[in-house]
Enzyme design. Structure first.
Site, PDB file in Angstrom:
ATOM      1  N   HIS A 101       0.867  -1.179   0.000  1.00  0.00           N
ATOM      2  CA  HIS A 101       0.000   0.000   0.000  1.00  0.00           C
ATOM      3  C   HIS A 101       0.905   1.231   0.000  1.00  0.00           C
ATOM      4  O   HIS A 101       2.039   1.175   0.485  1.00  0.00           O
ATOM      5  CB  HIS A 101      -0.868   0.075   1.261  1.00  0.00           C
ATOM      6  CG  HIS A 101      -1.803  -1.066   1.469  1.00  0.00           C
ATOM      7  ND1 HIS A 101      -1.415  -2.230   2.088  1.00  0.00           N
ATOM      8  CD2 HIS A 101      -3.124  -1.202   1.184  1.00  0.00           C
ATOM      9  CE1 HIS A 101      -2.448  -3.048   2.165  1.00  0.00           C
ATOM     10  NE2 HIS A 101      -3.500  -2.455   1.622  1.00  0.00           N
ATOM     11  N   ASP A 104       2.331   2.038   3.360  1.00  0.00           N
ATOM     12  CA  ASP A 104       3.261   1.042   3.899  1.00  0.00           C
ATOM     13  C   ASP A 104       4.700   1.477   3.656  1.00  0.00           C
ATOM     14  O   ASP A 104       5.567   1.286   4.507  1.00  0.00           O
ATOM     15  CB  ASP A 104       3.082  -0.321   3.221  1.00  0.00           C
ATOM     16  CG  ASP A 104       1.721  -0.927   3.415  1.00  0.00           C
ATOM     17  OD1 ASP A 104       1.054  -0.595   4.409  1.00  0.00           O
ATOM     18  OD2 ASP A 104       1.323  -1.743   2.562  1.00  0.00           O
ATOM     19  N   ASP A 307     -10.813 -12.156  10.314  1.00  0.00           N
ATOM     20  CA  ASP A 307      -9.730 -12.327   9.349  1.00  0.00           C
ATOM     21  C   ASP A 307      -8.408 -12.506  10.094  1.00  0.00           C
ATOM     22  O   ASP A 307      -7.815 -11.536  10.560  1.00  0.00           O
ATOM     23  CB  ASP A 307      -9.692 -11.072   8.464  1.00  0.00           C
ATOM     24  CG  ASP A 307      -8.944 -11.279   7.174  1.00  0.00           C
ATOM     25  OD1 ASP A 307      -8.516 -12.404   6.907  1.00  0.00           O
ATOM     26  OD2 ASP A 307      -8.788 -10.298   6.422  1.00  0.00           O
ATOM     27  N   ASP A 339      -0.701 -12.605   1.902  1.00  0.00           N
ATOM     28  CA  ASP A 339      -1.315 -11.615   2.797  1.00  0.00           C
ATOM     29  C   ASP A 339      -1.406 -12.288   4.161  1.00  0.00           C
ATOM     30  O   ASP A 339      -2.471 -12.698   4.612  1.00  0.00           O
ATOM     31  CB  ASP A 339      -2.690 -11.213   2.273  1.00  0.00           C
ATOM     32  CG  ASP A 339      -3.278 -10.029   3.032  1.00  0.00           C
ATOM     33  OD1 ASP A 339      -2.663  -9.603   4.031  1.00  0.00           O
ATOM     34  OD2 ASP A 339      -4.341  -9.536   2.634  1.00  0.00           O
TER      35      ASP A 339
END
Length: 439
Positions: A101, A104, A307, A339
């Site tokens: 991102h 990030d 998640d 991820d």
């Protein structure tokens, strides 16, 4: 330049009998399968956010990690140290790709101008790192969900200025992805949803989101970005209900706004299960619709309803998923992107390697078994036989639009048809698949 992972050697393939915790037991990057190397099939990527940004906090507790690249005199210096650590990690692990991102890799700053300036500087740093190491960008994206300004959404926000702020981030993140030769650009609507319908105009918010995606497509062509645009479905978390609920929902959204030929999906395993589907279901659905772009490889916890982003360890699950991907021609611009994040108690830097090594071995085993299933053609032949009558004149004419309901009613009565059910042989097929997985 500092060395952050001094205790870890370059990770190499040593085979199934190796007891070296810093060696691959099954991931052999150069092994040939169906005309491609294992690395070319899997196209493995490491994510920036969980691996180098997350400090081990959760909703009940503070940071548990003490990352040396976070200790710097300024935010920009810390960002550059983080880049040093990231590319050292990528190189030692031997992965071909990474993803990020915008925030990030770069400090957001205290204003939109600072954000733009910081990001531009860090793109230059990343470009130099890529050239020095040969590591490539699988995909880039913009974080339009963490900052409090996005608490009511980004593209779906009631305030058009927040829409414009999100557009600014996506504009610069897309430009950065193109500059870094990224192969995909991902859009995940973490706050594109609602907490309560009492203050929500669903039609308006869907229209806003549709226009935003149309603008993304327009910008792709304007800047000449040759990669693939991807939406990542998720049903909820952080919002109560997200508009990109699952693959089928995303496809309906794309059709509504004329984007079904422009945008594909990035499927995450844990998001699939949160939506009440199997990971296999979501991959198979995307493949059947022709919109599978890439995969976020992870797994959830069956006993938890959120998640968890754990490293994938299930060869059973990933064999079936990889089988579907191979059936549809394999990855084009996408790949398996981890991820994934460590558990809070896995505090050591070495744990980052253990998690990724195990995950890559899981993918390697799954690929080998899926390739065997493809090459043997037993499962495919059984499925073909199950639907074989649709290739005969009656079935073919129905699908070609040559029959009406009345035609078929007359046909059934005239021929006094009495079709009998045929066994689906599910248990036999499950045994067959287990034979591939556990051989």
């Amino acid at each position: 330049m500092s060395e952050f992972f001094k205790t870890v050697p370059v990770v190499k393939y040593e085979g199934a009998d190796s007891s070296n915790p810093f060696a691959f037991k099954h991931y052999d990057a150069n092994k040939m399968l169906m005309g491609k190397t294992m690395a070319e099939h899997l196209r493995v990527a490491v994510c920036y956010w969980h691996t180098f940004c997350w400090q081990g906090s959760d909703v009940f507790g503070a940071n548990t990690f003490d990352r040396p690249w976070s200790k710097a005199a300024s935010e920009m210096e810390a960002a550059k140290l983080k880049t040093d650590a990231a590319f050292e990690f990528f190189t030692k692990l031997g992965v071909p790709y990474y993803s990020f991102h915008d925030v990030d890799v770069s400090p957001e700053g205290r204003s939109i101008k600072e954000y733009i300036n910081n990001f531009a500087q860090m793109v230059d740093v990343l470009q130099a790192k890529q050239e020095a190491t040969g590591i490539k960008l699988l995909w880039g994206t913009a974080n339009a969900f963490s900052n409090p300004r996005y608490m009511s959404g980004a593209a779906s926000n009631p305030n058009p200025e927040i829409f414009a702020y999100a557009a600014t981030q996506v504009f610069h993140a897309m430009n950065a992805t193109k500059a870094l030769k990224g192969e995909n650009y991902v859009l995940w609507g973490g706050r594109e949803g609602y907490e309560t319908l009492l203050n929500t105009d669903l039609k308006r918010e869907r229209a806003q989101l549709g226009r935003f995606m149309q603008m993304v497509v327009e910008h792709k062509y304007k800047i000449g970005f040759e990669g693939t645009l991807l939406i990542e479905p998720k049903p909820a978390e952080p919002t109560k209900h997200q508009y990109d609920y699952d693959t089928a929902t995303v496809y309906g959204f794309l059709k509504e706004f004329g984007l079904e030929k422009e945008i594909k999906v990035n499927i995450e395993a844990n998001h699939a299960t949160l939506a009440g589907h199997s990971f296999h279901h979501e991959i198979a659905t995307a493949c059947s619709l022709g919109i599978l772009g890439s995969v976020d490889a992870n797994q959830g916890d069956a006993q938890l309803g959120w998640d968890t982003d754990q490293f994938p360890t299930s060869v059973e699950e990933y064999t079936l998923v990889t089988y579907e991907i191979l059936k549809s021609g394999g990855f084009k611009t996408g790949g398996y992107m981890f991820d994934t994040k460590l558990r809070r108690q896995s505090m050591d830097l070495e744990d980052l390697f253990h998690g990724h090594i195990g995950a890559m071995d899981t993918l390697a085993l799954s690929l080998e078994r899926a390739v065997k299933m493809i090459e043997d053609e037993k499962l495919a032949n059984i499925v073909d036989q199950r639907y074989a009558k649709w290739n005969d004149s009656l079935g073919a004419d129905i699908l070609a639009g040559k029959h009406t309901l009345q035609d078929l009613a007359e046909y059934a009565e005239k021929n006094n048809i009495d079709p009998q059910p045929v066994s689906g042989r599910q248990e036999m097929l499950e045994n067959m698949v287990n034979g591939y997985i556990f051989k």
